[in-house]
Design an enzyme around this catalytic site. Structure first.
Site, PDB file in Angstrom:
ATOM      1  N   HIS A 319       0.847  -1.186   0.000  1.00 35.45           N
ATOM      2  CA  HIS A 319       0.000   0.000   0.000  1.00 35.45           C
ATOM      3  C   HIS A 319       0.888   1.244   0.000  1.00 35.45           C
ATOM      4  CE1 HIS A 319      -3.329  -2.487   2.155  1.00 35.45           C
ATOM      5  NE2 HIS A 319      -3.567  -2.441   0.854  1.00 35.45           N
ATOM      6  N   TRP A 539       4.372  -0.803   5.009  1.00 35.65           N
ATOM      7  CA  TRP A 539       4.838  -2.062   5.602  1.00 35.65           C
ATOM      8  C   TRP A 539       3.782  -3.155   5.442  1.00 35.65           C
ATOM      9  CZ3 TRP A 539       4.139   2.521   8.335  1.00 35.65           C
ATOM     10  CH2 TRP A 539       5.263   3.363   8.367  1.00 35.65           C
ATOM     11  N   HIS A 540       3.007  -3.090   4.344  1.00 38.21           N
ATOM     12  CA  HIS A 540       1.906  -4.024   4.099  1.00 38.21           C
ATOM     13  C   HIS A 540       2.227  -4.951   2.927  1.00 38.21           C
ATOM     14  CE1 HIS A 540      -1.216  -1.087   6.086  1.00 38.21           C
ATOM     15  NE2 HIS A 540      -0.377  -1.630   6.942  1.00 38.21           N
ATOM     16  N   SER A 541       3.394  -5.540   2.918  1.00 45.80           N
ATOM     17  CA  SER A 541       3.785  -6.434   1.826  1.00 45.80           C
ATOM     18  C   SER A 541       2.868  -7.652   1.777  1.00 45.80           C
ATOM     19  CB  SER A 541       5.231  -6.900   2.041  1.00 45.80           C
ATOM     20  OG  SER A 541       6.101  -5.789   2.135  1.00 45.80           O
TER      21      SER A 541
END
Length: 608
Positions: A319, A539-541
């Protein structure tokens, strides 16, 4: 002497001890105390550590010397103004749940329905997953609300602060007055169209006593299960096979967590199942080191191929996050002193948290939010680059927003080179980027940096959405009474005589009925350049080992089996076949509970 005593054989071995692994292992051991489980986690333990209990310490995990994060550096890109991007990924027991910003931001129901209908995964639609979200949580805000839970292990509340911070309160008040078609609401997380285009108070993955709600604590540590062996600082190199049957894993003791441990490779066997749960960044690398992946990638890395699975690591997703800072009334409380490490501020808030769980350390500075979706008359404002994407991905799914927006009570970044004053920021997180990247091994060295391209902004539609988000957020924030002007170096470089440039010289709020800033084509170009220079990660891998048909690039099937082998399942955020508009802990809870049911069924365990 080895840091851990690990036996030669277990029933189930988890390769990775993050959010999902803790959930699944916790559910399994509670249902069958005789099941012998091993969890191998590369990072450190989190048990009883204050930095994993106090929500307000989230920023400390992003420090360059953090021991709880793995920092992946994406290659420099023309789409990012020649920048590379560093993407942190949780590296500790409990994974992201133990270090995230505790933002309770749930997806749209259609996100899960897409997994089921568009990617051929029966049982993964919203009708199946929403009850699992309810099963996982106790919604302390109001457990009677629809789609929320009342007896799950994960607590959700407004955190240790009983009242909102002033910045967030004003965002919640001014937003609906300016955005007249977007009212204030008591609920923005029901996974439905009514959760969009309303300003709402944002809950947290935290108890009302100001304690983080992570899966390591609430699914594993609190159970103190005797049949679970949990080893920190134990990094999985690869999965071992007899033919195509997974029989065990190779591991080393991580040299960062256990610097004195020897680095020889050890082996442990699994008699019943191996569950790969190393996260969206770790799982594809373990698979490729195990010989599972695209021939071109493996050959280049010097790894013999076992299974041709070109979807591994191919579709990196995230994101993109645009944080834009402004000056704030210096009399208003922000998180900036905490972010800068001010000893007096830390001492005061530690004492307050110790007393009753309140204060800045019991919360996160993000108390109000809105999920923005353009109204019919607004769609054309996004321009031609977005038109086809709207028709294809949004028009028939009314519960899908473009982005999540909030006013952040502080600048969550390294402030060492900035004036030591107070800031507040607009935060715009793009929910469904069209752009994709990749993540692959470069050798079989367990510590080698991967070939990583985040892919951000490679599709013009993503830039168009963030441009619109910048404009909408700026109009709201410049009307808030706490506003004291824009931090110009982080804003677009408008011409001084343009209306957009003149507005940057404001040093206080404008009236609610002040005219909107009018942007020229040249102004839009300046915004686009700013986006490419400043956009970051949330940090939404996810999505690097997608759950979809093999012929469409899938890596796992509906039951989480890795294609082409037996005895190996994958359970973490890497399986998401398409993006979800949420802070991804929400989606991970659904994956974890679903994975627990699937794995229990295969093992013949009831009562999960």
């Amino acid at each position: 002497m080895a840091p851990h005593t690990i036996e030669s054989n277990y029933d189930v071995v988890f390769a990775g001890g993050g959010t999902t692994a803790c959930m699944v292992a916790g559910r399994l051991t509670k249902a069958d105390p005789n099941l012998k489980i091993l969890i191998l986690e590369a990072g450190p333990t989190t048990k009883d550590k204050i930095e994993h209990i106090q929500p307000g310490r989230y920023i400390t995990h992003l420090a360059p010397d953090s021991k709880t994060m793995q920092f992946y550096e994406s290659k420099a890109s023309e789409h990012m103004a020649g920048r590379g991007l560093v993407v942190p990924s949780a590296r500790c027991v409990g994974g992201g749940a133990s270090v995230n910003f505790v933002l309770y931001n749930r997806p749209a129901a259609s996100d899960f329905d897409t997994w089921e209908t568009e990617y051929s995964n029966p049982g993964w639609g919203s009708k199946d997953l929403i009850p699992l979200l309810q099963k996982a949580e106790t919604y302390e805000v109001d457990p009677t609300r629809k789609t929320h839970g009342s007896s799950g292990p994960i607590k959700v509340s407004f955190g240790g602060n009983s009242s909102m911070m002033e910045i967030c309160k004003q965002f919640l008040e001014v937003g609906p007055q300016f955005e007249k078609d977007r009212p204030q609401s008591e609920e923005g997380n029901n996974l439905d169209p009514e959760s969009l285009n309303c300003f709402f108070r944002m809950p947290k993955f935290s108890s009302s006593k100001g304690r983080r709600s992570d899966t390591a604590t609430h699914y594993l540590y609190n159970q103190d299960s005797k049949n679970v062996t949990l080893c920190d600082g134990t990094r999985v190199k690869r999965v071992l096979f007899e033919g195509t049957k997974a029989i065990g894993v190779e591991y080393v003791f991580d040299k960062q967590v256990h610097p004195d441990a020897e680095q020889s490779v050890h082996t442990v066997l699994a008699s019943r199942l191996i569950v790969l749960s190393a996260g969206a960044m770790g799982s594809p690398l373990v698979l490729e080191r195990s010989g599972i992946g695209a021939a071109s990638v493996l050959e280049k890395a010097g790894i013999k191929q076992l299974v041709d699975l070109p979807g591994v690591g191919k579709e990196y997703d995230d994101h993109p996050f645009l944080v834009t800072p402004y000056f704030v009334d210096p009399n208003v409380t922000t998180y900036d002193r905490l972010f800068r490490g001010d000893a007096e501020t830390w001492g005061k808030n530690m004492a307050q948290w110790d007393a009753d769980g309140s204060g800045l350390l019991g919360a996160n500075g993000v108390d109000a939010s809105v999920k923005f979706r353009p109204l019919e008359h607004e769609v054309e404002e996004l321009g031609p680059d977005f038109e086809e994407v709207w028709k294809k991905d949004y028009a028939q799914k009314p519960d899908k927003p473009l982005f999540w927006m909030s006013a952040l009570a502080g600048l969550p970044a390294d402030q060492s080179a900035l004036p030591p004053i107070s800031y507040f920021c607009s935060g715009v997180s793009l929910g469904y980027p069209v752009s994709r990247g990749h993540l692959h091994v470069t050798s079989d060295d367990i510590y080698a940096a991967p070939d990583f391209d985040c892919g951000f902004l490679s599709h013009p539609a993503d830039v168009a959405v963030l441009r619109w988000g910048y404009k909408r957020a700026r109009e709201i924030l410049r009307r808030m009474p706490v506003y004291r002007g824009a931090f110009a170096p982080a804003h677009p470089h408008f011409d001084a005589d343009s209306l957009a440039g003149i507005a940057l010289t404001e040093d206080g709020p404008v009236p609610l009925n002040a005219p909107k800033i009018v942007y020229s084509k040249k102004d839009d170009d300046a915004i686009d350049a700013n986006i490419r220079s400043f956009v970051g990660t949330t940090w939404h891998s996810l999505g690097t080992c997608p759950m979809k048909p093999r012929e469409r690039g899938g890596v796992v099937d509906t039951d989480l089996n890795v294609y082409g082998v037996t005895g190996l399942k994958l359970a973490d955020l890497s399986i998401a076949p398409s993006n979800v508009n949420c802070n991804t802990y929400s989606a991970t809870l659904a994956i974890g509970e679903k994975a627990a049911l699937i794995i229990a069924k295969e093992l013949g365990i009831e009562g999960v």
